[in-house]
Design a protein around this motif. Structure first.
Motif: not given
Length: 77
Positions: A41-46, A51-53, A64-65, A5-11
């Motif tokens: 695909a669209s949901r992942e793009r959003v 997440m970058r924000s 975020l929105v 349940g925890v998302l990992h990112k390089s940051a």
């Protein structure tokens, strides 16, 4: 080892509260744009833009929105 349940990112790692804030923004953007749950695909793009924000420090709900909405504008351009 990764926690479920925890998302990992390089940051870093997002905790449950952070994930909830991002998920709320993603759901709001998808609802506004009419993106269905089945359109992964669209949901992942959003989600990627949201997440970058977050990772860049723009964490207010409206930031975020807006990041999620910007993903649609870039896709259409």
């Amino acid at each position: 080892m990764a926690k479920p349940g925890v998302l990992h990112k390089s940051a870093g790692i997002f905790d449950a509260e952070e994930m909830a804030a991002m998920e709320n923004a993603i759901e709001a953007v998808c609802a506004e744009l009419g993106i269905r749950r089945s359109d992964s695909a669209s949901r992942e793009r959003v989600a990627g833009h949201v997440m970058r924000s977050w990772a860049s420090g723009h964490r207010l709900p409206l930031n975020l929105v807006q990041a999620g909405l910007d993903s649609a504008a870039r896709f259409e351009a």
